[in-house]
Design a protein around this motif. Sequence first.
Motif, short mmCIF file in Angstrom:
data_model
loop_
_atom_site.label_atom_id
_atom_site.label_comp_id
_atom_site.label_asym_id
_atom_site.label_seq_id
_atom_site.Cartn_x
_atom_site.Cartn_y
_atom_site.Cartn_z
N THR A 101 0.05 10.31 -11.94
CA THR A 101 -0.79 9.34 -11.71
C THR A 101 -0.76 8.93 -10.44
O THR A 101 0.35 8.78 -9.74
CB THR A 101 -0.41 8.17 -12.79
OG1 THR A 101 0.74 7.68 -12.60
CG2 THR A 101 -0.67 8.54 -14.19
N ALA A 102 -1.85 8.16 -9.73
CA ALA A 102 -1.93 7.70 -8.70
C ALA A 102 -1.17 6.18 -8.72
O ALA A 102 -1.01 5.51 -9.54
CB ALA A 102 -3.23 7.51 -8.03
N GLU A 103 -0.62 5.72 -7.42
CA GLU A 103 0.21 4.41 -7.39
C GLU A 103 -0.88 3.30 -7.33
O GLU A 103 -0.25 2.21 -7.59
CB GLU A 103 0.99 4.21 -6.25
CG GLU A 103 2.28 5.31 -6.59
CD GLU A 103 3.13 4.90 -7.63
OE1 GLU A 103 3.07 3.60 -7.95
OE2 GLU A 103 3.78 5.54 -8.09
N VAL A 104 -1.99 3.66 -7.37
CA VAL A 104 -2.94 2.40 -7.27
C VAL A 104 -4.10 2.69 -8.38
O VAL A 104 -4.31 3.69 -8.38
CB VAL A 104 -3.66 2.25 -5.78
CG1 VAL A 104 -2.74 1.36 -4.81
CG2 VAL A 104 -4.07 3.40 -5.52
N THR A 105 -4.77 1.69 -8.74
CA THR A 105 -5.53 1.74 -9.97
C THR A 105 -6.88 1.76 -9.40
O THR A 105 -7.00 1.87 -8.12
CB THR A 105 -5.72 0.35 -10.84
OG1 THR A 105 -5.81 -0.79 -9.76
CG2 THR A 105 -4.26 0.06 -11.31
N GLY A 106 -7.81 2.26 -10.28
CA GLY A 106 -9.37 2.37 -9.77
C GLY A 106 -10.04 1.23 -9.10
O GLY A 106 -10.99 1.49 -8.20
N THR A 131 0.86 -1.12 0.04
CA THR A 131 -0.05 -0.03 -0.12
C THR A 131 0.78 1.42 0.10
O THR A 131 0.16 2.52 -0.18
CB THR A 131 -0.74 -0.04 1.18
OG1 THR A 131 -0.09 -0.05 2.39
CG2 THR A 131 -1.92 -0.93 1.25
N SER A 132 2.09 1.19 0.07
CA SER A 132 3.19 2.21 -0.01
C SER A 132 2.91 3.14 -1.08
O SER A 132 2.97 2.71 -2.28
CB SER A 132 4.42 1.95 0.52
OG SER A 132 5.40 3.31 0.29
N GLY A 133 2.71 4.40 -0.90
CA GLY A 133 2.91 5.40 -1.98
C GLY A 133 4.20 5.35 -2.50
O GLY A 133 4.22 5.75 -3.81
N GLN A 134 5.29 5.11 -2.07
CA GLN A 134 6.40 5.20 -2.71
C GLN A 134 7.09 4.03 -2.97
O GLN A 134 7.10 2.98 -2.09
CB GLN A 134 7.43 6.10 -1.75
CG GLN A 134 7.47 7.40 -1.63
CD GLN A 134 8.37 8.15 -0.58
OE1 GLN A 134 8.33 8.16 0.33
NE2 GLN A 134 9.35 8.78 -1.51
N LEU A 135 7.35 3.66 -4.15
CA LEU A 135 7.85 2.68 -4.86
C LEU A 135 8.79 1.82 -3.94
O LEU A 135 9.03 0.87 -3.82
CB LEU A 135 8.07 2.71 -6.18
CG LEU A 135 7.03 3.31 -7.04
CD1 LEU A 135 7.60 3.63 -8.46
CD2 LEU A 135 5.91 2.29 -7.03
#
Lengths: 322, 165, 98, 571
Positions: free
Chosen positions: B84-89, B24-28
């Motif tokens: 772009t967000a890091e997670v899809t819709g 779930t982390s936003g940073q890769l």
Amino acid sequence: MGELLDALLRCLLVLGAFLTLPLLVGQMEHKAMAHMQSRVGPMAAGGFHGWAQLVADGIKFVQKESITPVAADRRVFELAPAVALVPYLVAMLAIPLGPFFGQGNLIGQDLDLGLFFVLAAMSVGVLGTLMGGLGSGNKYSYIGGMRVAAQLMSYELPMVLAAASVAMAAGTLSLIGIADAWEPWWLLAQLPGLIVFFVAGLAELQRPPFDAPLADAELVMGPLTEYGGMRFAMFLLAEYAGIVVLAGLTTVLFLGGWAGPWSDHLGWAWTLLKIAGVSFLVIWARVAYPRLREDQVNALAWKVLVPLALAQVTLTTVLVVW
Amino acid sequence: MSLTELVFLVLAVVAAGSALLSMTSGQLVHSALWLVVTLGAVAGCFVLMTAEFVAWVQVLVYVGSVVVLVIFALMLTRQTSATTAEVTGNRWIAAALGVVAAIGLGATMVAGFRGEDIEGRRIGTAGSIGQALFTDWVLPFEILSGVLLAALIGAIVISRSGSDR
Amino acid sequence: MPLLYPLLLSSALFGIGLYGVLARRNAVLMLLGVELMLNAVNLNLVAFDAWFADQLHTGQVLTLFTIAIAAAEIGLGLAIVLALFRALRTVDVDGVGR
Amino acid sequence: MRSVLRSHWLYVALTAVLALVAAIWAVPHLSEPGWFAYAPDPTGFTPPLPTLSPDLFLFPASAQIVLLAVGVGLLVQIYSTAYLGHHQRYRSYAMVIVLFLVAMIAVVGTTNLWVLLVGWEVMGLCSYLLIGHEWETGEARAGAAKAFLVTRIADLGLVLAILVIGETYGTYDLLGAQPLDGEAKNATAIGLLVLVAVVGKSAQFPLHSWLPDAMPGPTPITALIHAATMVAAGVYLAARMLPFYADSTVALTAMAVIAGITMLMGALFALVQTDLKRALAWSTVSQLALMFAAVAASDPEAGLDHLVAHGVFKALLFLGCGCLMHAVGTSALSAMGGMRRPMPVTFWTMTIGFAALAGIVPTAGFFTKDSVLHALESATEGDGALAGGTAWALFVVALITSLVTAAYATRLWLKTLLGPAPGGLDAHEAPLAMTGPLVVLAVATFAVSIGQPFHHGIGVVSTVIAAAGIGLVLLMWRRGSSLDWAPAPLAAELGLDRPFSRWVPRLTGDVASAVVDLDRDAVDVYPRGGAAAAALGTRGLALVQSRNVQRYATVLAAGVVVLVVVGVVVS
């Protein structure tokens, strides 16, 4: 109770070695380099040939302010030195120093899988540099980090292969077992493995001539650019600890560890002596060779070391089966 | 509750928590590093379950190679525009599916193996594993070497064809 | 130690990995999700190996195989991702479709 | 080679060879006895399927027609070298004439009904091509299309007639199908269908209007096809098929009524025309009706005799008309006159032609018309299939027609050849290639009358009637009448063309637009609905095919979950 005391004592002993041996290597580097370059090196601190120079350096580092850049990824940045340092401490736990005055083997913990343990720990240790490169928020560091990653991936394979060759010859993964099984003619039979292991180890430690990731002239120390104070000191310590671990492993795997006269009593001294010798080689390599270019680094790994290691493994297989 | 159990539970919590953070982390980069923690914790679990050799292999291969490789790939493919967000819709569908899968599997496990104990009678040492590997499992082992070779060649071909353009 | 502990941990890891594969936009992270799921499987294998304590060490050997295949998979997968990135300058999985 | 191909005489030579072969074949049959004098072979093999084997068989009357066709054809071909030689499409024109002659020979000579149909259709095609030869003008195109479409109606009748004959007699061979001992079957049906066929082909009421509209075709073609041969083929067919329906009072009465109406109508229309070619066309219609009257009176031999005679003198008149047009540049009556001095050959030959048309002794026209009138008079006794009253009415109409015919022939003669020459006219005689055929035909007009039967009573009556008609017109001419009388209904040709020129196109257009509407609004609902459904489905599938790996994986995972749940629930 005796067991617990024994374990505690061993841990303390390892910690002591961990804190002193790298300093000795560092001091040796200062002086050896200086004399090789026709200068005297540190002379002032401590009086006799500047023996306390590194202690003074440590005090200086402690006094310095630890700066974290704004652009840095704070947690990664701050965690990186610890990640770089701790695995070498753990690795040292499993490296035997040999018989100590007939009182059994001097070792932190004898593991059935000692070789694997040490290699695994070392492979974790390099993550520290990588994290430093990624977390600094600095493009020099970033490029340095990428070079670290490329270098690690390239040299991990020949190093493990060379170590595997010795393990095959000895028939065990225990470091004590390997050192016990060592025979003098292995110096010849395992010579390619020795060279591969040593060179690959140098590269893993990013020691010159494999310090393209640091490359102070072009990348301004690469992943370490933003580090100062205590954190930089930890990186430095990790580097010298890495030299010690590498030298220790080379000694145990390829040079017979405590093999030598009166080894039942003075084995530990033989081991230390050999470690010192290998460490001196590491320092000597720094002085003697110019830095390899990035493509040369990878070419050396894939075109020379890997085939050489594979040939060594094949040879060992033949010898063992025969 | 023995010490082993306690340590295992701690490691399990660490593994699951860091896995969740990793996914779930936003940073890769954080994701990759949290994964390191997860893998390390799982390796610890292996040790507790008498699989020492597997544990160190896990550390050596996963932490030493796979994660470094992943981080390298992340660095190479770093996108300049992070709009772009890091997670899809469909993250909620995915989350629901993940929860359903976890609960379903867990329920199955509970239904099937409640009350069973691991006694740790046979330690997975290098010797015993090697014995098994090179006697009974030698054919799969050889096939696996073929698979690895194929993967190696495939990776080289894919990379080359990209760089030739 | 109860067998359920590793099994439940494995279930949790599998669910989390599934979520990662389905929800993460970055292709590399998708691969990480796959790795997580493989690790869940490994955990199961090792747990059952320890529970059975069989002579062949089936679970642990299979775990080794899984790790090897996972390494191959990640190598190949990353090669594909890099090729993708070279071609499209993106590794967003749903950006590829557009 | 090109120069040879380009040479007009090549086609003349080709036609001459054809004519020679036909003559060698046909002449011996002229002397054979009897009309339909043959014995059907009772053991004859009758093929189950229609064949296209051209079993040739000639009897005297058909031999005459073959000779007429090839003779006129050869003359027209010669004539055309001068009349149309300059034309850029002369080659195709000449070849179509040859094709036409072959088709005509096939129709007349074969006993196979399907070969006859093919020849019949080819003649229609040739007619279409030649009427539309000057396709640069809209008139020619319209005339060609009209001729083609109207004669198709007739062809439908012929096809149905052939099918009925085949079904009735079990064979498609004319000889094999010949009814034995007068036991004709399906006589009325065959008769009416044949009637439809010949009415269309020979331009009889009510399908008559295409023939005058075919006049934009080249004049030699008008002479060949629309006067001497093709339209005559209708008469020939009616006569040839007579044995099939000779017993049918209905068919013969219908034919008689049509013939009566047509002959008088055509003659009256011819009387008021201001255009020579069109007048001659109506004259042809009228004369053909006279031949049908003979067939209806069960004397086909008389009809065919008149056909030959009419073919000769009408070809003469049309070719002469061509010479006049060559001289004046138009076929309008008002542009002609005073031709005796500048065009003596044309004048004298056409005079003979008009005389034959009017029925004056000793031209062929007199004798053959005499035979027809005799046949009609004989039919009034009512011993044939035709009722006596009908025959009487037909006879009277024929006599009136004779009067009118004589009148319009005289009128045309006066208007075109005599009278004052229009100012500024510099007429000159046509070249030899054109006048030659005229002379030949003029001689033939007399030659055909050799050996024709002569009936005293009728001959006198018809001569008196003809003289009356001629005299009447001459009287008015003397009194200074311009002879341009045209009562409105007659000038408008009674509006009989309206169904063809107005109603049929409009109806066709309406039907076509209705069909289009139906196709678009009703039939197309299915394909369009299908397309819309497919598009909708595609869009739905496209949603699934998002090119997003993760969405696929999500569906996959959901599917697995569902399967597992179902499996658990079921088990």
